[in-house]
Scaffold this active site. Structure first.
Site, PDB file in Angstrom:
ATOM      1  N   ASN A   1       0.765  -1.184   0.209  1.00 55.46           N
ATOM      2  CA  ASN A   1      -0.065   0.166   0.063  1.00 55.46           C
ATOM      3  C   ASN A   1       1.047   0.983  -0.033  1.00 55.46           C
ATOM      4  OD1 ASN A   1      -2.280   1.488   0.223  1.00 55.46           O
ATOM      5  ND2 ASN A   1      -2.842   0.740   2.212  1.00 55.46           N
TER       6      ASN A   1
ATOM      7  N   HIS B   1     -15.811  -4.630  10.973  1.00 57.16           N
ATOM      8  CA  HIS B   1     -15.223  -3.277  11.322  1.00 57.16           C
ATOM      9  C   HIS B   1     -16.395  -2.261  11.797  1.00 57.16           C
ATOM     10  CE1 HIS B   1     -11.876  -5.401   9.546  1.00 57.16           C
ATOM     11  NE2 HIS B   1     -10.990  -4.554  10.330  1.00 57.16           N
TER      12      HIS B   1
ATOM     13  N   ARG C   1     -14.097  -5.620  15.425  1.00 58.92           N
ATOM     14  CA  ARG C   1     -13.147  -4.395  15.779  1.00 58.92           C
ATOM     15  C   ARG C   1     -13.995  -3.132  15.908  1.00 58.92           C
ATOM     16  NH1 ARG C   1      -8.189  -1.950  12.119  1.00 58.92           N
ATOM     17  NH2 ARG C   1      -9.888  -0.605  11.569  1.00 58.92           N
TER      18      ARG C   1
ATOM     19  N   TYR D   1      -7.077   7.312  12.835  1.00 57.40           N
ATOM     20  CA  TYR D   1      -7.228   6.046  12.203  1.00 57.40           C
ATOM     21  C   TYR D   1      -8.413   5.082  12.432  1.00 57.40           C
ATOM     22  CZ  TYR D   1      -6.467   0.912  11.305  1.00 57.40           C
ATOM     23  OH  TYR D   1      -6.678   0.005  10.799  1.00 57.40           O
TER      24      TYR D   1
ATOM     25  N   ASP E   1      -7.626  -1.650  17.570  1.00 53.49           N
ATOM     26  CA  ASP E   1      -6.397  -1.317  16.942  1.00 53.49           C
ATOM     27  C   ASP E   1      -5.761   0.153  17.387  1.00 53.49           C
ATOM     28  OD1 ASP E   1      -4.278  -1.298  15.243  1.00 53.49           O
ATOM     29  OD2 ASP E   1      -5.251  -1.747  13.390  1.00 53.49           O
TER      30      ASP E   1
ATOM     31  N   HIS F   1      -2.826   0.927  16.349  1.00 59.24           N
ATOM     32  CA  HIS F   1      -1.764   1.543  15.177  1.00 59.24           C
ATOM     33  C   HIS F   1      -0.836   2.090  15.654  1.00 59.24           C
ATOM     34  CE1 HIS F   1      -2.304   2.177  10.710  1.00 59.24           C
ATOM     35  NE2 HIS F   1      -2.847   1.080  10.924  1.00 59.24           N
TER      36      HIS F   1
ATOM     37  N   GLU G   1      -4.755  -4.420  19.437  1.00 63.62           N
ATOM     38  CA  GLU G   1      -3.683  -4.670  18.346  1.00 63.62           C
ATOM     39  C   GLU G   1      -2.779  -3.393  18.294  1.00 63.62           C
ATOM     40  OE1 GLU G   1      -5.709  -5.113  14.533  1.00 63.62           O
ATOM     41  OE2 GLU G   1      -4.272  -4.378  13.482  1.00 63.62           O
TER      42      GLU G   1
ATOM     43  N   GLU H   1       1.191  -6.961  11.533  1.00 61.94           N
ATOM     44  CA  GLU H   1       0.698  -6.604  10.174  1.00 61.94           C
ATOM     45  C   GLU H   1       1.883  -6.174   9.261  1.00 61.94           C
ATOM     46  OE1 GLU H   1      -2.751  -4.141  10.650  1.00 61.94           O
ATOM     47  OE2 GLU H   1      -1.538  -2.579  10.031  1.00 61.94           O
TER      48      GLU H   1
ATOM     49  N   ARG I   1      -0.248 -11.432  13.566  1.00 64.02           N
ATOM     50  CA  ARG I   1      -0.953 -10.899  12.497  1.00 64.02           C
ATOM     51  C   ARG I   1      -0.316 -11.059  11.079  1.00 64.02           C
ATOM     52  NH1 ARG I   1      -5.165  -8.253  12.169  1.00 64.02           N
ATOM     53  NH2 ARG I   1      -4.462  -6.446  11.072  1.00 64.02           N
TER      54      ARG I   1
ATOM     55  N   HIS J   1      -3.807 -10.206   9.288  1.00 68.46           N
ATOM     56  CA  HIS J   1      -4.125  -8.945   8.559  1.00 68.46           C
ATOM     57  C   HIS J   1      -5.241  -9.236   7.302  1.00 68.46           C
ATOM     58  CE1 HIS J   1      -2.167  -5.201   6.536  1.00 68.46           C
ATOM     59  NE2 HIS J   1      -3.527  -4.795   7.041  1.00 68.46           N
TER      60      HIS J   1
ATOM     61  N   ASP K   1      -6.330  -3.274   1.155  1.00 68.06           N
ATOM     62  CA  ASP K   1      -5.299  -3.202   0.524  1.00 68.06           C
ATOM     63  C   ASP K   1      -4.607  -4.484   0.286  1.00 68.06           C
ATOM     64  OD1 ASP K   1      -4.886  -2.102   3.277  1.00 68.06           O
ATOM     65  OD2 ASP K   1      -2.673  -2.887   2.848  1.00 68.06           O
TER      66      ASP K   1
ATOM     67  N   GLU L   1      -9.115 -11.317   9.839  1.00 66.47           N
ATOM     68  CA  GLU L   1      -9.557  -9.925   9.650  1.00 66.47           C
ATOM     69  C   GLU L   1     -10.429 -10.041   8.101  1.00 66.47           C
ATOM     70  OE1 GLU L   1      -6.896  -6.705   9.211  1.00 66.47           O
ATOM     71  OE2 GLU L   1      -8.442  -5.106   9.639  1.00 66.47           O
TER      72      GLU L   1
ATOM     73  N   TRP M   1       1.718   6.802  12.467  1.00 62.20           N
ATOM     74  CA  TRP M   1       0.313   6.498  11.910  1.00 62.20           C
ATOM     75  C   TRP M   1      -0.267   5.484  12.130  1.00 62.20           C
ATOM     76  CZ3 TRP M   1      -2.027   3.744   7.809  1.00 62.20           C
ATOM     77  CH2 TRP M   1      -3.465   3.877   7.727  1.00 62.20           C
TER      78      TRP M   1
HETATM   79  O1  KDG Z   1      -2.066  -0.541   4.382  1.00 62.99           O
HETATM   80  C1  KDG Z   1      -2.257  -0.330   5.727  1.00 62.99           C
HETATM   81  C2  KDG Z   1      -3.427  -0.940   6.354  1.00 62.99           C
HETATM   82  O2  KDG Z   1      -3.666  -2.364   5.755  1.00 62.99           O
HETATM   83  C3  KDG Z   1      -3.764  -0.972   7.839  1.00 62.99           C
HETATM   84  O3  KDG Z   1      -3.709   0.368   8.101  1.00 62.99           O
HETATM   85  C4  KDG Z   1      -4.855  -1.565   8.199  1.00 62.99           C
HETATM   86  O4  KDG Z   1      -3.998  -1.385  10.508  1.00 62.99           O
HETATM   87  C5  KDG Z   1      -4.780  -2.057   9.552  1.00 62.99           C
HETATM   88  C6  KDG Z   1      -5.585  -3.176   9.950  1.00 62.99           C
HETATM   89  O5  KDG Z   1      -5.533  -3.712  11.074  1.00 62.99           O
HETATM   90  O6  KDG Z   1      -6.455  -3.708   9.148  1.00 62.99           O
HETATM   91 MG    MG Z   2      -3.928  -3.010  12.127  1.00 62.64          MG
END
Ligand code: KDG
Ligand code: MG
Length: 402
Positions: free
Chosen positions: A37, A122, A147, A159, A210, A212, A236, A262, A283, A312, A316, A339, A402
């Protein structure tokens, strides 16, 4: 069974995907997802400019040897670009092997360990009341695990907060979007969200969250502790994933289960987390984890240490990756959860497939191979569009994860 053609297809049916398609001299084809991605063309070039010519003439049945040839042969091992390219080759070779054997790939991995794959959906909206509505909708569609993400008052965009049920963080354009972040605001607000969800739906549904990669270990420990009364299935990516020993501190303070991986690409990235039992779910996925061959190796290591899988599966990761992941999920003994973010209609039309979702569960294809393909004519209608994942800044302007 020699490889006679190796083609890289870049397409953008609502988002960018890179796909490798291999053809053998006896007319079999196999596909592998090569999507990274926001850095898609780097992998397309790695394949087109460096790997495709090495594949021509190779025996397509030698999956392990080809994996080792590309991994050890590069000298420059690991890293997301290299491992995504290797994964695409590996996945395509498993697809071909399944077709040659006349069996779905999960049969070649030892057959089913379970009838179906539990997936999580989600719910991510700007307000708690909108999140509650989304959770109700998902439960109505049969999901048993959700989630849950929410907007934080005082932060404009964060996010996991989607646009109408379909979450796609990458945005088209020549520069990334910028988001902002305050750990204090987030930590103060999130427990309220889980209190409201448990209040509304009880304890029978599995809840996941998550972070992130945004906290420090002690902040993550505080969050894990605060969320203990709500019995999360997992928390996560609580901290950035480079510093594996950082997870020791979280572990000392909370029994909330931790899921990570991930952004990992090899068994070496997660070895310490697994062998020191610092996480509960790994993951990693087929496309960024070195293909079916390498992911199976990671999951087998995890099984020794009571770590379960939780691959994951964001949008993407193409339907080719999802198809491949479901074969692994149904076969491995230590499966935890998968997921699932549904792809758009345009994506599904470019990647015809026969895996299916029903009542909160997914079923891999029963066709020989992976049971997924790319329709090249349809793909050609959607040329590549540059897109970036967002970047994230603290309120004082400094860069953050991020
Ligand atoms: O490309 C990045 C995404 O796949 C990611 O941000 C998604 O954190 C993610 C998730 O748990 O699906
Ligand atoms: Mg994630």
């Amino acid at each position: 069974m020699r490889i006679v053609d190796a083609k890289v297809i870049v397409t953008c049916p609502d988002r960018n995907f890179v796909t490798l398609r291999l053809t053998t001299d006896d007319g079999l084809t196999g596909v592998g997802d090569a999507t990274l991605n926001g850095r898609e063309l780097a992998v397309a070039s790695y394949l087109e400019d460096h790997l495709c010519q090495l594949l021509i003439g190779r025996d397509a049945s030698r999956i392990e040897d080809t994996w080792q040839y590309l991994y050890k042969g590069a000298y420059w091992r690991r890293g997301p670009v290299t491992m995504t390219a290797i994964a695409a080759v590996d996945t395509a070779l498993w697809d071909i092997k399944g077709k040659a054997a006349g069996m779905p790939v999960y049969q070649l991995l030892g057959g089913r360990s379970r009838d179906a794959v539990t997936v999580y959906g989600h719910a991510g909206s700007a307000t708690v009341s909108d999140v509650l509505e989304e959770v109700a909708g998902l439960l109505g569609r049969g999901y048993r695990a959700v989630r849950v993400q929410v907007g934080v008052p005082g932060l404009e965009k964060i996010y996991g907060v989607g646009r109408g049920g379909f979450y796609e963080p990458a945005t088209a354009g020549a520069r990334p979007d910028e988001e902002s972040w305050s750990t204090a605001k987030y930590l103060n607000f999130v427990p309220e969200l889980f209190a409201a969800v448990r209040d509304g739906f009880g304890y029978d549904v599995h809840l996941l969250h998550d972070v992130h990669h945004r906290l420090t270990p002690i902040e993550a420990a505080r969050l894990g502790k605060a969320l203990e009364p709500y019995g999360l299935f997992w928390l996560e990516d609580p901290i950035s994933e480079e510093l594996q020993e950082g997870f020791r501190l979280i572990r000392r303070h909370t029994t909330t289960p931790i899921a990570v991986g991930e952004v990992y690409n090899s068994i070496w990235d997660c070895r310490q987390l697994i062998t020191e039992q610092l996480i509960d779910y790994i993951r990693m996925d087929v496309v960024h984890g070195g293909g079916i061959t390498h992911l199976r190796r990671v999951f087998d290591l995890a099984a020794l240490y009571h770590v379960r899988t939780g691959s994951h599966g964001a949008t993407d990761l193409s339907p080719v990756c999802l198809a491949a992941g479901l074969h692994v999920d149904v076969a491995v003994p230590n499966f935890g959860i998968q997921e699932y973010m549904p792809h758009t209609d345009a994506t599904n039309a470019v990647f015809p497939h026969s895996y299916r979702f029903e009542d909160g569960l997914m079923y891999p294809s029963e066709e020989p191979g992976l049971g997924v393909d790319i329709d090249e004519e349809a793909a050609a209608e959607y040329p590549y569009r540059q897109a970036y994942l967002p970047v994230n800044r603290l309120e004082d302007g400094s860069m953050h994860d991020w």
